[in-house]
Design a protein around this motif. Structure first.
Motif, short mmCIF file in Angstrom:
data_model
loop_
_atom_site.label_atom_id
_atom_site.label_comp_id
_atom_site.label_asym_id
_atom_site.label_seq_id
_atom_site.Cartn_x
_atom_site.Cartn_y
_atom_site.Cartn_z
N SER A 142 1.09 -1.05 -0.38
CA SER A 142 -0.34 -0.20 -0.11
C SER A 142 0.92 1.39 -0.03
CB SER A 142 -1.59 -0.27 1.23
OG SER A 142 -0.19 0.08 2.31
N GLU A 143 1.89 0.93 0.46
CA GLU A 143 2.95 1.85 0.85
C GLU A 143 3.53 2.46 -0.62
OE1 GLU A 143 3.59 4.59 3.18
OE2 GLU A 143 2.81 3.35 4.85
N LEU A 144 3.92 1.63 -1.36
CA LEU A 144 4.66 1.62 -2.61
C LEU A 144 3.53 1.54 -3.93
CD1 LEU A 144 7.48 2.07 -4.39
CD2 LEU A 144 6.78 -1.15 -4.55
N LEU A 145 2.51 0.98 -3.52
CA LEU A 145 1.88 0.60 -5.05
C LEU A 145 0.55 2.64 -4.81
CD1 LEU A 145 1.36 -2.11 -6.17
CD2 LEU A 145 2.81 -0.73 -6.45
N ASP A 146 -0.25 2.51 -3.52
CA ASP A 146 -0.92 3.84 -3.45
C ASP A 146 -0.12 5.22 -3.55
OD1 ASP A 146 -3.25 5.70 -2.82
OD2 ASP A 146 -2.60 5.17 -0.82
N ALA A 147 1.34 5.64 -3.53
CA ALA A 147 2.24 6.51 -3.81
C ALA A 147 2.83 6.61 -5.43
CB ALA A 147 3.30 6.50 -2.66
N GLY A 148 3.14 5.29 -5.75
CA GLY A 148 3.51 5.20 -7.35
C GLY A 148 2.22 5.78 -7.76
N GLY A 149 0.72 5.62 -7.93
CA GLY A 149 -0.15 5.27 -8.57
C GLY A 149 -0.30 6.63 -8.55
N GLY A 150 -0.39 7.79 -7.68
CA GLY A 150 -1.04 8.86 -8.26
C GLY A 150 -1.93 8.98 -6.97
N GLY A 151 -2.05 8.20 -5.86
CA GLY A 151 -3.25 8.31 -4.14
C GLY A 151 -3.83 7.42 -5.03
N GLY A 152 -4.73 6.10 -3.52
CA GLY A 152 -5.71 5.34 -4.05
C GLY A 152 -7.03 6.32 -3.14
N THR A 153 -8.17 5.68 -3.84
CA THR A 153 -9.42 6.02 -3.09
C THR A 153 -9.41 6.18 -1.99
OG1 THR A 153 -10.61 4.21 -4.14
CG2 THR A 153 -10.31 5.67 -5.53
N ARG A 154 -10.05 6.73 -1.62
CA ARG A 154 -10.82 6.57 -0.01
C ARG A 154 -11.77 5.41 0.06
NH1 ARG A 154 -9.69 8.46 4.63
NH2 ARG A 154 -11.02 8.34 6.48
N ARG A 155 -11.98 4.61 -0.75
CA ARG A 155 -12.86 3.41 -0.67
C ARG A 155 -11.19 2.87 -0.22
NH1 ARG A 155 -13.97 -0.32 -4.40
NH2 ARG A 155 -15.15 -2.17 -3.45
N LYS A 156 -10.48 2.41 -1.34
CA LYS A 156 -9.33 1.25 -1.56
C LYS A 156 -8.47 2.27 0.46
CE LYS A 156 -7.50 0.89 -5.30
NZ LYS A 156 -6.16 1.53 -6.19
N ALA A 157 -8.80 2.70 0.85
CA ALA A 157 -7.49 3.20 1.60
C ALA A 157 -8.46 2.65 2.87
CB ALA A 157 -7.87 4.70 1.81
N ASP A 158 -9.59 2.58 2.73
CA ASP A 158 -10.58 2.03 3.63
C ASP A 158 -10.14 0.29 4.10
OD1 ASP A 158 -11.25 4.66 4.91
OD2 ASP A 158 -12.88 4.51 3.85
N GLU A 159 -10.55 -0.48 3.06
CA GLU A 159 -10.56 -1.22 3.11
C GLU A 159 -9.09 -2.28 3.25
OE1 GLU A 159 -10.91 -2.60 -1.41
OE2 GLU A 159 -12.99 -1.83 -1.78
N VAL A 160 -7.89 -1.37 2.68
CA VAL A 160 -6.78 -1.78 3.32
C VAL A 160 -6.89 -1.12 4.69
CG1 VAL A 160 -4.58 -0.95 2.89
CG2 VAL A 160 -5.62 -0.99 1.52
N LYS A 161 -7.54 -0.40 5.58
CA LYS A 161 -7.20 -0.72 7.07
C LYS A 161 -8.27 -1.59 7.77
CE LYS A 161 -8.77 2.73 11.00
NZ LYS A 161 -8.60 1.91 11.67
N ARG A 162 -9.25 -2.16 6.69
CA ARG A 162 -9.93 -3.00 7.68
C ARG A 162 -8.79 -4.29 7.13
NH1 ARG A 162 -14.06 -0.58 4.82
NH2 ARG A 162 -14.17 -2.18 3.39
N LEU A 163 -8.05 -4.50 6.35
CA LEU A 163 -7.90 -5.57 5.95
C LEU A 163 -6.57 -5.83 7.04
CD1 LEU A 163 -7.18 -5.92 1.99
CD2 LEU A 163 -8.06 -7.51 3.86
#
Length: 254
Positions: A142-163
């Protein structure tokens, strides 16, 4: 004519993005399902040993040893490196940023979906050691790809937090409180080191050598070893072979 060529250009890259994301998802899903396989267990057996000093009720200092991950699992390293190779194969120097960002975000979304399916399949049936490694893997991704891809959506960030909450719930709360500072440190160091070989996935213009602090973080740190790539293999090799062969071919130090 120019408009038609642009449409063909965009359509071709979209097909390529969907293909790469699908293949990456299929392989990661297989590897996660094989949580007890040699590739995963070899990775956890190479954990860093850390000495922890605690003060007892009597005022004496007690030294204990804990083992924690300092790098991502072999299959995850292989997956991310193969993604870099595929970007390079597609002429990364001339690849539009929007196309690369879409590829990274699409693959990132597929990886998150793989971990969600894993949670639904295994529930609490994961031992603490594996949960710690998977949590470390997910944080790194998440640190690598969320930054590399220009920032993830709020939904994706919430999914990662739940995981992450799910994986950390499988770890003893006291152990987690002891582990967390060392895990944070190991993650920061591994991101600094790995961004050398995973450059195509990093944000444009990001350099780990931008400060003396960055150089120190990459070079220092109690026994940490960079996942060495001893053999340059093509993305096609990765996409057509199983976990064991891919990890061995990449020469990843497990």
């Amino acid at each position: 004519v120019t408009s038609r060529l642009n449409r063909v250009h965009t359509s071709s890259h979209q097909t390529w993005i969907e293909w790469v994301a699908r293949i990456a998802s299929e392989h990661l899903q297989l590897w996660l399902a094989e949580g007890s396989s040699e590739a995963w267990n070899s990775g956890t057996s190479a954990w860093e040993e850390i000495r922890v000093h605690e003060e007892s009720e009597g005022g004496t200092t007690i030294e204990s040893k804990i083992q924690l991950p300092f790098q991502v699992s072999g299959p995850v390293s292989a997956l991310l490196f193969a993604l870099c190779l595929e970007i390079s194969r597609a002429s990364s120097y001339s690849l539009e940023k929007s196309i690369k960002d879409e590829l990274i975000n699409t693959v990132y979304g597929e990886i998150v979906s793989c971990f969600e399916r894993l949670r639904n399949d295994v529930g609490d049936g994961v031992d603490q050691r594996q949960a710690v490694q998977w949590a470390f893997d997910l944080r790194f991704i998440s640190e690598l790809l969320d930054a590399g891809g220009g920032g993830g959506t709020r939904r994706k960030a919430d999914e990662v937090k739940r995981l992450r909450d799910w994986l950390e719930s499988l770890v003893d709360p006291f152990d987690l409180s002891v582990f967390q500072p060392f895990l944070d440190s190991n993650l920061a160091k591994h991101i600094q080191r790995a961004s050398v070989m995973l450059g195509p996935l990093a944000p444009n213009g990001l350099s780990i050598w931008s400060s003396k602090r960055g150089m120190s973080a990459a070079a220092g740190g109690g026994g940490g070893k960079l996942c060495a790539i001893s053999r340059f293999v093509s993305g096609q090799y990765f996409l057509s072979h199983g976990t064991g062969q891919c990890v061995k071919a990449l020469g990843i130090d497990l």
